[in-house]
Design a protein around this motif. Structure first.
Motif, PDB file in Angstrom:
ATOM      1  N   GLU A 168       0.818  -1.213   0.000  1.00  0.00           N
ATOM      2  CA  GLU A 168       0.000   0.000   0.000  1.00  0.00           C
ATOM      3  C   GLU A 168       0.858   1.271   0.000  1.00  0.00           C
ATOM      4  OE1 GLU A 168      -4.160   1.505   0.764  1.00  0.00           O
ATOM      5  OE2 GLU A 168      -3.554  -0.573   0.859  1.00  0.00           O
ATOM      6  N   ALA A 169       1.925   1.283   0.788  1.00  0.00           N
ATOM      7  CA  ALA A 169       2.787   2.466   0.875  1.00  0.00           C
ATOM      8  C   ALA A 169       3.460   2.753  -0.466  1.00  0.00           C
ATOM      9  CB  ALA A 169       3.841   2.277   1.964  1.00  0.00           C
ATOM     10  N   LEU A 170       3.818   1.719  -1.190  1.00  0.00           N
ATOM     11  CA  LEU A 170       4.454   1.905  -2.489  1.00  0.00           C
ATOM     12  C   LEU A 170       3.473   2.551  -3.469  1.00  0.00           C
ATOM     13  CD1 LEU A 170       6.898   1.509  -4.328  1.00  0.00           C
ATOM     14  CD2 LEU A 170       5.985  -0.747  -4.877  1.00  0.00           C
TER      15      LEU A 170
ATOM     16  N   PHE B  81      13.991   3.105  -4.442  1.00  0.00           N
ATOM     17  CA  PHE B  81      14.682   2.604  -3.261  1.00  0.00           C
ATOM     18  C   PHE B  81      13.977   3.143  -2.029  1.00  0.00           C
ATOM     19  CE2 PHE B  81      18.956   2.425  -5.614  1.00  0.00           C
ATOM     20  CZ  PHE B  81      18.928   1.044  -5.702  1.00  0.00           C
ATOM     21  N   GLY B  82      14.201   2.483  -0.917  1.00  0.00           N
ATOM     22  CA  GLY B  82      13.725   3.036   0.339  1.00  0.00           C
ATOM     23  C   GLY B  82      12.853   2.083   1.115  1.00  0.00           C
ATOM     24  N   ALA B  83      11.956   2.668   1.867  1.00  0.00           N
ATOM     25  CA  ALA B  83      11.026   1.942   2.712  1.00  0.00           C
ATOM     26  C   ALA B  83       9.740   2.757   2.760  1.00  0.00           C
ATOM     27  CB  ALA B  83      11.616   1.784   4.107  1.00  0.00           C
ATOM     28  N   PRO B  84       8.654   2.174   3.273  1.00  0.00           N
ATOM     29  CA  PRO B  84       7.412   2.947   3.365  1.00  0.00           C
ATOM     30  C   PRO B  84       7.640   4.312   4.003  1.00  0.00           C
ATOM     31  CG  PRO B  84       7.005   0.670   3.928  1.00  0.00           C
ATOM     32  CD  PRO B  84       8.490   0.808   3.744  1.00  0.00           C
ATOM     33  N   ASP B  85       7.064   5.333   3.397  1.00  0.00           N
ATOM     34  CA  ASP B  85       7.175   6.739   3.800  1.00  0.00           C
ATOM     35  C   ASP B  85       8.557   7.334   3.556  1.00  0.00           C
ATOM     36  OD1 ASP B  85       4.492   6.790   4.665  1.00  0.00           O
ATOM     37  OD2 ASP B  85       5.081   5.972   6.613  1.00  0.00           O
ATOM     38  N   ALA B  86       9.446   6.599   2.894  1.00  0.00           N
ATOM     39  CA  ALA B  86      10.774   7.140   2.602  1.00  0.00           C
ATOM     40  C   ALA B  86      11.290   6.654   1.243  1.00  0.00           C
ATOM     41  CB  ALA B  86      11.746   6.735   3.706  1.00  0.00           C
ATOM     42  N   TYR B  87      10.380   6.450   0.290  1.00  0.00           N
ATOM     43  CA  TYR B  87      10.806   6.017  -1.046  1.00  0.00           C
ATOM     44  C   TYR B  87      11.458   7.169  -1.793  1.00  0.00           C
ATOM     45  CZ  TYR B  87       8.124   1.710  -0.571  1.00  0.00           C
ATOM     46  OH  TYR B  87       7.654   0.495  -0.154  1.00  0.00           O
ATOM     47  N   GLU B  88      12.392   6.830  -2.678  1.00  0.00           N
ATOM     48  CA  GLU B  88      13.006   7.833  -3.537  1.00  0.00           C
ATOM     49  C   GLU B  88      13.262   7.195  -4.903  1.00  0.00           C
ATOM     50  OE1 GLU B  88      17.644   7.911  -2.684  1.00  0.00           O
ATOM     51  OE2 GLU B  88      16.487   8.216  -0.854  1.00  0.00           O
TER      52      GLU B  88
ATOM     53  N   GLU C 192      16.243  -1.182   2.378  1.00  0.00           N
ATOM     54  CA  GLU C 192      15.246  -2.106   2.889  1.00  0.00           C
ATOM     55  C   GLU C 192      14.414  -2.681   1.748  1.00  0.00           C
ATOM     56  OE1 GLU C 192      11.223  -1.776   5.500  1.00  0.00           O
ATOM     57  OE2 GLU C 192      12.962  -0.727   6.250  1.00  0.00           O
ATOM     58  N   GLU C 193      14.140  -1.856   0.762  1.00  0.00           N
ATOM     59  CA  GLU C 193      13.303  -2.297  -0.331  1.00  0.00           C
ATOM     60  C   GLU C 193      13.758  -1.632  -1.626  1.00  0.00           C
ATOM     61  OE1 GLU C 193       8.589  -2.000  -1.309  1.00  0.00           O
ATOM     62  OE2 GLU C 193       9.206  -2.360   0.752  1.00  0.00           O
ATOM     63  N   ALA C 194      13.742  -2.359  -2.701  1.00  0.00           N
ATOM     64  CA  ALA C 194      14.018  -1.822  -4.024  1.00  0.00           C
ATOM     65  C   ALA C 194      12.998  -2.433  -4.975  1.00  0.00           C
ATOM     66  CB  ALA C 194      15.430  -2.151  -4.468  1.00  0.00           C
ATOM     67  N   VAL C 195      12.393  -1.599  -5.810  1.00  0.00           N
ATOM     68  CA  VAL C 195      11.319  -2.048  -6.692  1.00  0.00           C
ATOM     69  C   VAL C 195      11.483  -1.398  -8.051  1.00  0.00           C
ATOM     70  CG1 VAL C 195       8.810  -2.030  -7.046  1.00  0.00           C
ATOM     71  CG2 VAL C 195       9.723  -2.276  -4.746  1.00  0.00           C
ATOM     72  N   LEU C 196      11.211  -2.156  -9.104  1.00  0.00           N
ATOM     73  CA  LEU C 196      11.106  -1.603 -10.450  1.00  0.00           C
ATOM     74  C   LEU C 196       9.627  -1.482 -10.782  1.00  0.00           C
ATOM     75  CD1 LEU C 196      13.686  -3.571 -12.617  1.00  0.00           C
ATOM     76  CD2 LEU C 196      13.796  -1.191 -11.948  1.00  0.00           C
ATOM     77  N   ALA C 197       9.191  -0.294 -11.143  1.00  0.00           N
ATOM     78  CA  ALA C 197       7.821  -0.078 -11.605  1.00  0.00           C
ATOM     79  C   ALA C 197       7.904   0.115 -13.117  1.00  0.00           C
ATOM     80  CB  ALA C 197       7.195   1.134 -10.934  1.00  0.00           C
ATOM     81  N   CYS C 198       7.280  -0.792 -13.851  1.00  0.00           N
ATOM     82  CA  CYS C 198       7.325  -0.763 -15.313  1.00  0.00           C
ATOM     83  C   CYS C 198       5.984  -0.264 -15.834  1.00  0.00           C
ATOM     84  CB  CYS C 198       7.612  -2.152 -15.857  1.00  0.00           C
ATOM     85  SG  CYS C 198       9.115  -2.863 -15.171  1.00  0.00           S
TER      86      CYS C 198
END
Length: 131
Positions: free
Chosen positions: A11-13, A91-98, A56-62
């Motif tokens: 949800e945070a993402l 990169f980042g974590a919930p409430d701190a994505y960049e 903490e987390e890394a995601v690719l949004a395509c």
């Protein structure tokens, strides 16, 4: 044999993400079809990158515009993606994505629509009923 079930919805993402085609932040999930921008129907698919660099987390949004409607109708309110698709690494974590990077890299030929960039522009009535 057991089946491992993982909850990949974050949800945070999705609260952080925005559509690079129209700048809107609301996405709709259609089961067995995918996740789409509620405003322009651009599809977004989340993938895990090969490396995280200690975050903490890394995601690719395509993002893919194959299903996007009316890009040709009002170009002032939407910006097509180069070759119909683009990826962003977060990169980042919930409430701190960049945002780490965009592919293709924004430049003179293309840049993603910023979050809410077109919010203050009124869509002409002859366009709004088509979208």
């Amino acid at each position: 044999m057991t089946l491992e079930v993982r909850d990949r919805h974050n949800e945070a993402l999705f609260e952080f993400l925005w559509c690079p085609v129209c700048g809107q932040e609301i996405f709709t999930h259609i089961p067995f079809e995918g996740v789409f921008c509620k405003n322009c129907n651009t599809q977004v698919e989340l993938q895990e990158p090969r490396e995280t660099r200690g975050y903490e987390e890394a995601v690719l949004a395509c993002f893919d515009t194959a299903t996007t409607w009316n890009l040709h109708v009002e170009e002032k309110l939407r910006r097509d993606l180069p070759d119909g698709s683009a990826r962003v690494k977060l990169f980042g974590a919930p409430d701190a994505y960049e945002v780490a990077w965009w592919s293709p890299e924004p430049g003179e030929d293309w840049k993603p629509v910023e979050r809410g960039e077109f919010d203050d522009i009124e869509e002409p009535s002859e366009v709004s009923h088509l979208a």
